[in-house]
Design a protein around this motif. Structure first.
Motif, short mmCIF file in Angstrom:
data_model
loop_
_atom_site.label_atom_id
_atom_site.label_comp_id
_atom_site.label_asym_id
_atom_site.label_seq_id
_atom_site.Cartn_x
_atom_site.Cartn_y
_atom_site.Cartn_z
N ALA A 1 0.86 -1.30 0.07
CA ALA A 1 -0.07 -0.04 0.00
C ALA A 1 0.99 1.26 0.03
O ALA A 1 1.99 1.43 0.41
N ASP A 2 0.40 2.20 -0.55
CA ASP A 2 1.00 3.45 -0.65
C ASP A 2 0.86 4.23 0.69
O ASP A 2 -0.42 4.30 1.31
N PRO A 3 1.99 4.33 1.51
CA PRO A 3 1.85 4.94 2.82
C PRO A 3 1.17 6.25 3.02
O PRO A 3 0.64 6.66 4.02
N PHE A 4 1.05 6.91 1.81
CA PHE A 4 0.25 8.23 1.78
C PHE A 4 -0.90 8.25 2.22
O PHE A 4 -1.58 8.93 2.91
N TRP A 5 -1.88 7.06 1.86
CA TRP A 5 -3.08 7.01 2.01
C TRP A 5 -3.49 6.12 3.49
O TRP A 5 -4.49 6.00 3.90
N SER A 6 -2.44 5.92 4.32
CA SER A 6 -2.68 5.41 5.57
C SER A 6 -3.40 6.29 6.51
O SER A 6 -3.33 7.70 6.34
N GLU A 7 -4.37 5.66 7.19
CA GLU A 7 -5.20 6.33 8.32
C GLU A 7 -4.22 7.46 9.13
O GLU A 7 -4.77 8.65 9.34
N ASP A 8 -3.40 7.18 9.43
CA ASP A 8 -2.27 8.03 10.48
C ASP A 8 -1.97 9.29 9.58
O ASP A 8 -2.08 10.34 9.96
N GLN B 1 -3.19 10.32 6.66
CA GLN B 1 -4.26 11.31 6.30
C GLN B 1 -4.83 12.07 7.65
O GLN B 1 -5.27 13.34 7.38
N ALA B 2 -4.91 11.50 8.79
CA ALA B 2 -5.18 12.36 9.87
C ALA B 2 -4.06 13.61 10.14
O ALA B 2 -4.53 14.59 10.54
N ARG B 3 -2.71 13.09 9.90
CA ARG B 3 -1.71 14.16 10.09
C ARG B 3 -1.88 15.11 9.15
O ARG B 3 -1.94 16.67 9.28
N LEU B 4 -2.12 14.97 7.89
CA LEU B 4 -2.56 15.79 7.06
C LEU B 4 -3.64 16.60 7.32
O LEU B 4 -3.55 17.93 6.88
N LYS B 5 -4.62 16.26 7.58
CA LYS B 5 -6.06 17.13 8.01
C LYS B 5 -5.69 18.28 8.98
O LYS B 5 -5.87 19.21 9.05
N VAL B 6 -4.76 17.67 10.10
CA VAL B 6 -4.30 18.60 11.28
C VAL B 6 -3.50 19.75 10.48
O VAL B 6 -3.59 20.87 10.58
N SER B 7 -2.65 19.35 9.71
CA SER B 7 -1.69 20.25 9.00
C SER B 7 -2.57 21.35 8.01
O SER B 7 -2.28 22.53 8.14
N LEU B 8 -3.45 20.76 7.51
CA LEU B 8 -4.25 21.69 6.76
C LEU B 8 -5.07 22.55 7.37
O LEU B 8 -5.12 23.98 7.22
N GLU B 9 -5.63 22.08 8.63
CA GLU B 9 -6.26 23.03 9.49
C GLU B 9 -5.35 24.07 10.25
O GLU B 9 -5.82 25.40 10.04
N HIS B 10 -4.04 23.73 10.33
CA HIS B 10 -3.05 24.61 10.90
C HIS B 10 -2.94 25.81 9.74
O HIS B 10 -2.72 26.89 10.19
N ALA B 11 -2.73 25.10 8.53
CA ALA B 11 -2.53 26.37 7.39
C ALA B 11 -3.69 27.08 7.26
O ALA B 11 -3.23 28.42 7.10
N ARG B 12 -4.85 26.56 7.26
CA ARG B 12 -5.90 27.64 7.12
C ARG B 12 -6.18 28.55 8.40
O ARG B 12 -6.54 29.59 8.00
#
Length: 83
Positions: free
Chosen positions: A50-57, A59-70
């Protein structure tokens, strides 16, 4: 001789045809080589993971990073040379 038909997107088809041409074999030869290797080894002849980019961990980290950026909570990073 049997005929097989597969479905793929146009970009992948043309890219694969170009790859095969660049190494001097036909698409048919490449697919037959793949099938021969599968049958000889009784497995797919390469690792599938599996592509590790799509792992649940991740994706959760990316959501936090996006929220911080916003929220404008960005951190400046610099690349330094390591000796």
């Amino acid at each position: 001789m049997a005929t097989m038909s597969i479905r793929t997107n146009d970009e992948r088809k043309y890219s694969f045809e170009g790859f095969c041409e660049s190494i001097g074999i036909s698409v048919t030869a490449a697919v037959n080589m793949f099938m021969t290797a599968c049958l000889r080894e009784s497995r797919i002849p390469f690792e599938i993971k599996a592509d590790p980019f799509w792992s649940e961990d991740n994706q959760a980290r990316l959501k936090v990073s996006l929220e911080h950026a916003r929220q404008g909570k960005l951190t400046k990073h610099e690349i330094s040379e390591v000796n």
